[in-house]
Enzyme design. Sequence first.
Site, PDB file in Angstrom:
ATOM      1  N   ARG A 163       0.819  -1.388   0.022  1.00  0.00           N
ATOM      2  CA  ARG A 163      -0.031  -0.002  -0.013  1.00  0.00           C
ATOM      3  C   ARG A 163       0.896   1.252  -0.002  1.00  0.00           C
ATOM      4  O   ARG A 163       0.463   2.112   0.669  1.00  0.00           O
ATOM      5  CB  ARG A 163      -0.896  -0.020   1.139  1.00  0.00           C
ATOM      6  CG  ARG A 163      -2.019  -1.035   1.234  1.00  0.00           C
ATOM      7  CD  ARG A 163      -3.018  -1.092   0.119  1.00  0.00           C
ATOM      8  NE  ARG A 163      -3.927  -1.938   0.231  1.00  0.00           N
ATOM      9  CZ  ARG A 163      -4.044  -3.219  -0.236  1.00  0.00           C
ATOM     10  NH1 ARG A 163      -2.999  -3.742  -0.776  1.00  0.00           N
ATOM     11  NH2 ARG A 163      -5.107  -3.886  -0.032  1.00  0.00           N
ATOM     12  N   SER A 215     -10.987  -1.145   2.887  1.00  0.00           N
ATOM     13  CA  SER A 215     -10.307  -1.061   3.970  1.00  0.00           C
ATOM     14  C   SER A 215      -9.956   0.345   4.598  1.00  0.00           C
ATOM     15  O   SER A 215      -9.264   0.952   3.902  1.00  0.00           O
ATOM     16  CB  SER A 215      -8.819  -2.115   4.016  1.00  0.00           C
ATOM     17  OG  SER A 215      -9.159  -3.242   3.609  1.00  0.00           O
ATOM     18  N   GLU A 217      -5.678   3.731   5.487  1.00  0.00           N
ATOM     19  CA  GLU A 217      -5.277   3.499   4.573  1.00  0.00           C
ATOM     20  C   GLU A 217      -5.946   4.578   3.375  1.00  0.00           C
ATOM     21  O   GLU A 217      -5.377   5.082   2.596  1.00  0.00           O
ATOM     22  CB  GLU A 217      -5.671   2.167   3.993  1.00  0.00           C
ATOM     23  CG  GLU A 217      -5.388   1.913   2.391  1.00  0.00           C
ATOM     24  CD  GLU A 217      -6.129   0.891   1.979  1.00  0.00           C
ATOM     25  OE1 GLU A 217      -7.033   1.030   1.244  1.00  0.00           O
ATOM     26  OE2 GLU A 217      -5.765  -0.505   2.111  1.00  0.00           O
TER      27      GLU A 217
HETATM   28  P1  FAD Z   1      -9.111   7.953  -5.699  1.00  0.00           P
HETATM   29  O1  FAD Z   1      -9.936   7.651  -4.432  1.00  0.00           O
HETATM   30  O2  FAD Z   1      -9.845   9.049  -6.627  1.00  0.00           O
HETATM   31  O3  FAD Z   1      -7.863   8.656  -5.273  1.00  0.00           O
HETATM   32  C1  FAD Z   1      -6.842   7.780  -4.459  1.00  0.00           C
HETATM   33  C2  FAD Z   1      -5.726   8.566  -4.128  1.00  0.00           C
HETATM   34  O4  FAD Z   1      -4.667   8.674  -5.481  1.00  0.00           O
HETATM   35  C3  FAD Z   1      -5.614  10.260  -3.935  1.00  0.00           C
HETATM   36  O5  FAD Z   1      -4.593  10.411  -3.320  1.00  0.00           O
HETATM   37  C4  FAD Z   1      -5.674  10.765  -5.217  1.00  0.00           C
HETATM   38  O6  FAD Z   1      -5.239  12.197  -5.372  1.00  0.00           O
HETATM   39  C5  FAD Z   1      -4.575  10.008  -6.083  1.00  0.00           C
HETATM   40  N1  FAD Z   1      -4.788   9.815  -7.592  1.00  0.00           N
HETATM   41  C6  FAD Z   1      -5.850   9.405  -8.371  1.00  0.00           C
HETATM   42  N2  FAD Z   1      -5.443   9.282  -9.629  1.00  0.00           N
HETATM   43  C7  FAD Z   1      -4.397   9.905  -9.722  1.00  0.00           C
HETATM   44  C8  FAD Z   1      -3.692  10.358 -10.891  1.00  0.00           C
HETATM   45  N3  FAD Z   1      -4.188   9.907 -12.204  1.00  0.00           N
HETATM   46  N4  FAD Z   1      -2.325  10.853 -10.653  1.00  0.00           N
HETATM   47  C9  FAD Z   1      -2.091  10.779  -9.367  1.00  0.00           C
HETATM   48  N5  FAD Z   1      -2.802  10.691  -8.206  1.00  0.00           N
HETATM   49  C10 FAD Z   1      -3.796  10.278  -8.341  1.00  0.00           C
HETATM   50  N6  FAD Z   1      -7.769  -1.267  -2.684  1.00  0.00           N
HETATM   51  C11 FAD Z   1      -6.658  -2.183  -2.862  1.00  0.00           C
HETATM   52  O7  FAD Z   1      -5.690  -2.042  -2.916  1.00  0.00           O
HETATM   53  N7  FAD Z   1      -7.197  -3.382  -2.718  1.00  0.00           N
HETATM   54  C12 FAD Z   1      -8.490  -3.778  -2.675  1.00  0.00           C
HETATM   55  O8  FAD Z   1      -9.167  -5.072  -2.482  1.00  0.00           O
HETATM   56  C13 FAD Z   1      -9.575  -2.824  -2.359  1.00  0.00           C
HETATM   57  N8  FAD Z   1     -10.961  -3.085  -2.063  1.00  0.00           N
HETATM   58  C14 FAD Z   1     -11.722  -2.014  -2.250  1.00  0.00           C
HETATM   59  C15 FAD Z   1     -12.969  -2.067  -2.150  1.00  0.00           C
HETATM   60  C16 FAD Z   1     -13.913  -1.400  -2.026  1.00  0.00           C
HETATM   61  C17 FAD Z   1     -15.555  -1.730  -1.836  1.00  0.00           C
HETATM   62  C18 FAD Z   1     -13.619   0.100  -2.227  1.00  0.00           C
HETATM   63  C19 FAD Z   1     -14.821   1.171  -1.891  1.00  0.00           C
HETATM   64  C20 FAD Z   1     -12.187   0.354  -1.999  1.00  0.00           C
HETATM   65  C21 FAD Z   1     -11.250  -0.866  -2.227  1.00  0.00           C
HETATM   66  N9  FAD Z   1      -9.993  -0.382  -2.172  1.00  0.00           N
HETATM   67  C22 FAD Z   1      -9.055  -1.593  -2.607  1.00  0.00           C
HETATM   68  C23 FAD Z   1      -9.438   1.001  -2.409  1.00  0.00           C
HETATM   69  C24 FAD Z   1      -9.466   1.755  -3.773  1.00  0.00           C
HETATM   70  O9  FAD Z   1     -10.304   0.842  -4.631  1.00  0.00           O
HETATM   71  C25 FAD Z   1      -8.173   1.877  -4.280  1.00  0.00           C
HETATM   72  O10 FAD Z   1      -7.255   2.735  -3.753  1.00  0.00           O
HETATM   73  C26 FAD Z   1      -8.171   2.368  -5.652  1.00  0.00           C
HETATM   74  O11 FAD Z   1      -6.982   2.497  -6.656  1.00  0.00           O
HETATM   75  C27 FAD Z   1      -8.645   4.033  -5.879  1.00  0.00           C
HETATM   76  O12 FAD Z   1      -8.932   4.373  -7.141  1.00  0.00           O
HETATM   77  P2  FAD Z   1      -9.538   5.875  -7.369  1.00  0.00           P
HETATM   78  O13 FAD Z   1      -9.537   6.122  -8.846  1.00  0.00           O
HETATM   79  O14 FAD Z   1     -10.857   5.667  -6.602  1.00  0.00           O
HETATM   80  O15 FAD Z   1      -8.733   6.733  -6.619  1.00  0.00           O
HETATM   81  N1  EPU Z   2     -10.913 -10.997  10.100  1.00  0.00           N
HETATM   82  C1  EPU Z   2     -11.501 -11.018  10.956  1.00  0.00           C
HETATM   83  N2  EPU Z   2     -12.579 -10.248  11.305  1.00  0.00           N
HETATM   84  C2  EPU Z   2     -13.018  -9.465  10.192  1.00  0.00           C
HETATM   85  C3  EPU Z   2     -12.186  -9.329   9.271  1.00  0.00           C
HETATM   86  C4  EPU Z   2     -11.131  -9.951   8.970  1.00  0.00           C
HETATM   87  O1  EPU Z   2     -11.367 -12.066  12.077  1.00  0.00           O
HETATM   88  O2  EPU Z   2     -14.226  -8.782  10.567  1.00  0.00           O
HETATM   89  C5  EPU Z   2      -9.656 -11.786   9.803  1.00  0.00           C
HETATM   90  C6  EPU Z   2     -10.195 -12.855   8.632  1.00  0.00           C
HETATM   91  O3  EPU Z   2     -10.668 -13.997   9.064  1.00  0.00           O
HETATM   92  C7  EPU Z   2      -8.699 -13.394   8.231  1.00  0.00           C
HETATM   93  C8  EPU Z   2      -7.723 -12.219   8.237  1.00  0.00           C
HETATM   94  O4  EPU Z   2      -8.641 -11.149   8.997  1.00  0.00           O
HETATM   95  O5  EPU Z   2      -8.069 -14.231   8.790  1.00  0.00           O
HETATM   96  C9  EPU Z   2      -7.707 -11.439   6.853  1.00  0.00           C
HETATM   97  O6  EPU Z   2      -9.002 -11.003   6.334  1.00  0.00           O
HETATM   98  P1  EPU Z   2      -9.454 -10.824   4.616  1.00  0.00           P
HETATM   99  O7  EPU Z   2      -8.866 -11.847   4.008  1.00  0.00           O
HETATM  100  O8  EPU Z   2     -10.639 -10.140   4.693  1.00  0.00           O
HETATM  101  O9  EPU Z   2      -8.310  -9.645   4.418  1.00  0.00           O
HETATM  102  P2  EPU Z   2      -7.936  -8.122   4.947  1.00  0.00           P
HETATM  103  O10 EPU Z   2      -6.648  -8.282   5.420  1.00  0.00           O
HETATM  104  O11 EPU Z   2      -9.029  -7.883   5.903  1.00  0.00           O
HETATM  105  C10 EPU Z   2      -6.702  -7.270   2.836  1.00  0.00           C
HETATM  106  C11 EPU Z   2      -6.691  -5.849   2.041  1.00  0.00           C
HETATM  107  C12 EPU Z   2      -8.049  -5.919   1.280  1.00  0.00           C
HETATM  108  C13 EPU Z   2      -7.715  -7.044   0.195  1.00  0.00           C
HETATM  109  C14 EPU Z   2      -7.896  -8.126   0.864  1.00  0.00           C
HETATM  110  C15 EPU Z   2      -7.735  -9.606   0.183  1.00  0.00           C
HETATM  111  C16 EPU Z   2      -5.407  -4.448   3.425  1.00  0.00           C
HETATM  112  C17 EPU Z   2      -5.410  -3.219   4.201  1.00  0.00           C
HETATM  113  N3  EPU Z   2      -6.742  -4.987   2.943  1.00  0.00           N
HETATM  114  O12 EPU Z   2      -7.809  -7.132   3.748  1.00  0.00           O
HETATM  115  O13 EPU Z   2      -7.897  -4.630   0.412  1.00  0.00           O
HETATM  116  O14 EPU Z   2      -9.110  -7.136  -0.671  1.00  0.00           O
HETATM  117  O15 EPU Z   2      -6.946  -8.465   1.901  1.00  0.00           O
HETATM  118  O16 EPU Z   2      -6.617  -9.613  -0.137  1.00  0.00           O
HETATM  119  O17 EPU Z   2      -4.490  -4.949   3.079  1.00  0.00           O
HETATM  120  C18 EPU Z   2      -8.598  -2.389   0.603  1.00  0.00           C
HETATM  121  O18 EPU Z   2      -7.296  -2.008   0.527  1.00  0.00           O
HETATM  122  O19 EPU Z   2      -9.393  -1.471   0.473  1.00  0.00           O
HETATM  123  C19 EPU Z   2      -8.890  -3.631   0.581  1.00  0.00           C
HETATM  124  C20 EPU Z   2     -10.290  -4.094   0.572  1.00  0.00           C
END
Ligand code: FAD
Ligand code: EPU
Length: 337
Positions: free
Chosen positions: A165, A237, A333
């Site tokens: 991240r 997250s 994050e």
């Molecule tokens: P924004 O939210 O618009 O911006 C994020 C940051 O990037 C800001 O600081 C912005 O200024 C900067 N930025 C955006 N575009 C540019 C650009 N073109 N040039 C320079 N800077 C820029 N993230 C994960 O890593 N793993 C996950 O599994 C994950 N799951 C998610 C699930 C849900 C339901 C949600 C809502 C979010 C999740 N995220 C996850 C977080 C998010 O989707 C990511 O961080 C994604 O890359 C953000 O993209 P965005 O275009 O919405 O960026």
């Molecule tokens: N867990 C719990 N309780 C909860 C949630 C999680 O006990 O309420 C435990 C799960 O049982 C598991 C562990 O925590 O043992 C990890 O949970 P999970 O696999 O759901 O993943 P996470 O660590 O919570 C991370 C990323 C996610 C990504 C998933 C899958 C970060 C901060 N988050 O979540 O990214 O989708 O792994 O790889 O690293 C995001 O960045 O926005 C995001 C959703």
Amino acid sequence: MIQNQQNFNLASLNTFGFDVKARNYIACHSPQEIKEALSWVNNKQENLLILGGGSNILFKNDFNGTIIHPLLNKIEVNKETDEHIWLEVEAGVVWDELVEYSVNNNWFGLENLSYIPGNVGASPVQNIGAYGVEVKDCIEKVKGIYIDQQTNFVFNNDECQFGYRQSIFKSELKNKTVITSVVFKLNKKERFNLSYGPVKELLDDQKAISLKTVRQTIIDIRKSKLPEPEEMGNAGSFFKNPVICINDYTLLKEQYPDIPGYVIDDQQIKVPAGWLIDRAGWKGRSIGDAAVHNKQALVLVNKGKASGQQILNLADAIIDSIIEKYNIKIEPEVNVI
Ligand code: FAD
Ligand code: EPU
């Protein structure tokens, strides 16, 4: 020609769904338009925010400045061999549309990152990751424009300083660049990453593993725990998973024998913040409309009319309680604006 829209409503451009406005908003459809918009902002000495899909942002208030929204959306093949294909993808392409496109073309690499919201331009910023893969694993180059001088840059993978991240765009060059395109190197030969336990378990039940079944399995897992922003505002997250030293982890394990941990190296271990928050009793709790999601404790949600400040108050209460219970400081994050 760029067009500035004043008092622009951002409700559909932030996945928390906060009803906030930007003083100025400029949509850009080419690198040239981005440069024009940047020189306008620099002349006016405005606060600036580069916005993608708004899925990793929390607005505390209205944004008192200018938002530049890169909407450039071309996908081009830069190079191709028998083994690989290099795709140059512009910043405004929706991330999951790129994943779907690569899966449909039988190109391997992005499938585990299915269904992550947001746009391609933001994907290198926090080095998006899920299910054993990080986007850095497929990035060859990141191209963009420096905000101050409006000159171009091209960084190779090493120069982006990717980590968990983390990247140069979130550290040394925070708020100093606009990413305009990303070059991805994808595999044309079969190569799956099934290291994440639950993905492997679900796939074991299926006859044949294909890019489409991996993508669908990941979408199903995500839908089972993560709230859809259209139904309940959230930014995924809210906190990063903390990395702690092995000695501290060993002590915690004596007290909490079932605490999970993913070894990083012989010194460090990553602990799931979702587990810490869940075991501290926060899952499903709310303060007004700001709540901890009842299926994933790492996700903070807006149940209706919560403000950014109310979500932050809840986050602060969680941070304090995690320090008190485990002596671990968890960090957001999400980008707070
Ligand atoms: P924004 O939210 O618009 O911006 C994020 C940051 O990037 C800001 O600081 C912005 O200024 C900067 N930025 C955006 N575009 C540019 C650009 N073109 N040039 C320079 N800077 C820029 N993230 C994960 O890593 N793993 C996950 O599994 C994950 N799951 C998610 C699930 C849900 C339901 C949600 C809502 C979010 C999740 N995220 C996850 C977080 C998010 O989707 C990511 O961080 C994604 O890359 C953000 O993209 P965005 O275009 O919405 O960026
Ligand atoms: N867990 C719990 N309780 C909860 C949630 C999680 O006990 O309420 C435990 C799960 O049982 C598991 C562990 O925590 O043992 C990890 O949970 P999970 O696999 O759901 O993943 P996470 O660590 O919570 C991370 C990323 C996610 C990504 C998933 C899958 C970060 C901060 N988050 O979540 O990214 O989708 O792994 O790889 O690293 C995001 O960045 O926005 C995001 C959703």
